[in-house]
Design an enzyme around this catalytic site. Sequence first.
Site, PDB file in Angstrom:
ATOM      1  N   ASP A   8       2.738 -53.607 -25.598  1.00 38.15           N
ATOM      2  CA  ASP A   8       2.852 -53.162 -26.981  1.00 38.15           C
ATOM      3  C   ASP A   8       2.431 -51.681 -27.020  1.00 38.15           C
ATOM      4  OD1 ASP A   8       2.794 -53.238 -29.894  1.00 38.15           O
ATOM      5  OD2 ASP A   8       0.605 -53.302 -29.693  1.00 38.15           O
ATOM      6  N   ASP A  10       1.478 -49.367 -30.435  1.00 36.87           N
ATOM      7  CA  ASP A  10       0.473 -48.947 -31.426  1.00 36.87           C
ATOM      8  C   ASP A  10      -0.740 -49.870 -31.394  1.00 36.87           C
ATOM      9  OD1 ASP A  10       1.815 -46.671 -32.770  1.00 36.87           O
ATOM     10  OD2 ASP A  10       3.330 -48.188 -33.137  1.00 36.87           O
ATOM     11  N   SER A 124       9.341 -46.834 -33.937  1.00 34.45           N
ATOM     12  CA  SER A 124      10.584 -46.086 -33.687  1.00 34.45           C
ATOM     13  C   SER A 124      10.532 -45.431 -32.307  1.00 34.45           C
ATOM     14  CB  SER A 124      10.766 -44.994 -34.732  1.00 34.45           C
ATOM     15  OG  SER A 124      10.522 -45.489 -36.021  1.00 34.45           O
TER      16      SER A 124
HETATM   17  C1  XBP Z   1       3.394 -51.010 -34.816  1.00 33.91           C
HETATM   18  C2  XBP Z   1       4.147 -50.942 -36.055  1.00 33.91           C
HETATM   19  C3  XBP Z   1       4.817 -49.700 -36.428  1.00 33.91           C
HETATM   20  C4  XBP Z   1       3.925 -48.486 -36.613  1.00 33.91           C
HETATM   21  C5  XBP Z   1       4.683 -47.367 -37.252  1.00 33.91           C
HETATM   22  O1  XBP Z   1       4.264 -51.331 -33.758  1.00 33.91           O
HETATM   23  O2  XBP Z   1       4.259 -51.916 -36.766  1.00 33.91           O
HETATM   24  O3  XBP Z   1       5.463 -49.934 -37.640  1.00 33.91           O
HETATM   25  O4  XBP Z   1       2.852 -48.805 -37.456  1.00 33.91           O
HETATM   26  O5  XBP Z   1       5.872 -47.101 -36.586  1.00 33.91           O
HETATM   27  P1  XBP Z   1       3.725 -52.011 -32.377  1.00 33.91           P
HETATM   28  P2  XBP Z   1       7.266 -46.894 -37.355  1.00 33.91           P
HETATM   29  O6  XBP Z   1       2.336 -52.551 -32.573  1.00 33.91           O
HETATM   30  O7  XBP Z   1       4.729 -53.109 -32.091  1.00 33.91           O
HETATM   31  O8  XBP Z   1       3.765 -50.930 -31.329  1.00 33.91           O
HETATM   32  O9  XBP Z   1       6.988 -46.093 -38.578  1.00 33.91           O
HETATM   33  O10 XBP Z   1       8.132 -46.174 -36.371  1.00 33.91           O
HETATM   34  O11 XBP Z   1       7.792 -48.271 -37.688  1.00 33.91           O
END
Ligand code: XBP
Length: 257
Positions: A8, A10, A124
């Site tokens: 993953d 974030d 993104s």
């Molecule tokens: C985390 C998310 C993302 C980010 C923002 O993704 O839910 O929406 O908060 O990114 P993960 P975007 O934990 O799966 O990496 O604005 O590009 O959606």
Amino acid sequence: MLEALLWDVDGTLAETERDGHRVAFNRAFAALEVPWRWSERRYGELLAVTGGRERLLHDMRDRAEAPADPAQRESLAGRLHALKNECYARIVAEAGMPLREGVRELFDDCARAGLRMAIVTTTSRCNVQALLGAQLGAGWRERFAVVVCGEDAPQKKPDPQAYLMVLQALHLAPQQALAVEDAPAGIAAARAAGVPVVVTRSHYFAAFPDDGALAAGPSLGSGAGWRAPLGAPGAGRIDLAQLRAWHRAVVATHEVR
Ligand code: XBP
């Protein structure tokens, strides 16, 4: 046998949400003269909604200041989201967004062992590029056999779509892989795809039930504080040998915890 480590982004690779995406959203609100800001606390609540554009639309549902017309709302969310991503790239480039402890070392373990890695994220593609380009350099993409982002898998976590796409691209069965996640939606997505999960707790998801994980702890950089029913780690960092040991134990039971 473990054949791939699925990451993953974030919260797992770096603490990007509070001081990265949240700040970038607020800069985008200011730039488009939108009269609201997201506090640390409110953003934590909004993280229950995965995907930045979806998060914006969800928040607008309760705001009298938001456009009433659904088409205008969609359009505003689209503009805010695009601008937020530009602001995020600037924050990552200027302020820096370090990889969490133990992450770089695990990348290197995998490279040495020839174990494939993949990115499985709802964020993104430009945000993954901004973060990993800054932290790993221009050649970051070569480290990963597959990179699945929000654009590739529109059914966002907790839907398993992103995990299923990665498994298909790697030609692997779910139990040949291991996911590293920090949030309930990510854990649910991996488990729905049948992939065992290790949880590295992050700022916004420091305390939630992790019964579905085969191990959960505060940092990959240390063995302290881990709940690991399949075998407690040593004091040092969580290395590939440890991940392989947990994975072997869970696969031996023929059960994804
Ligand atoms: C985390 C998310 C993302 C980010 C923002 O993704 O839910 O929406 O908060 O990114 P993960 P975007 O934990 O799966 O990496 O604005 O590009 O959606």
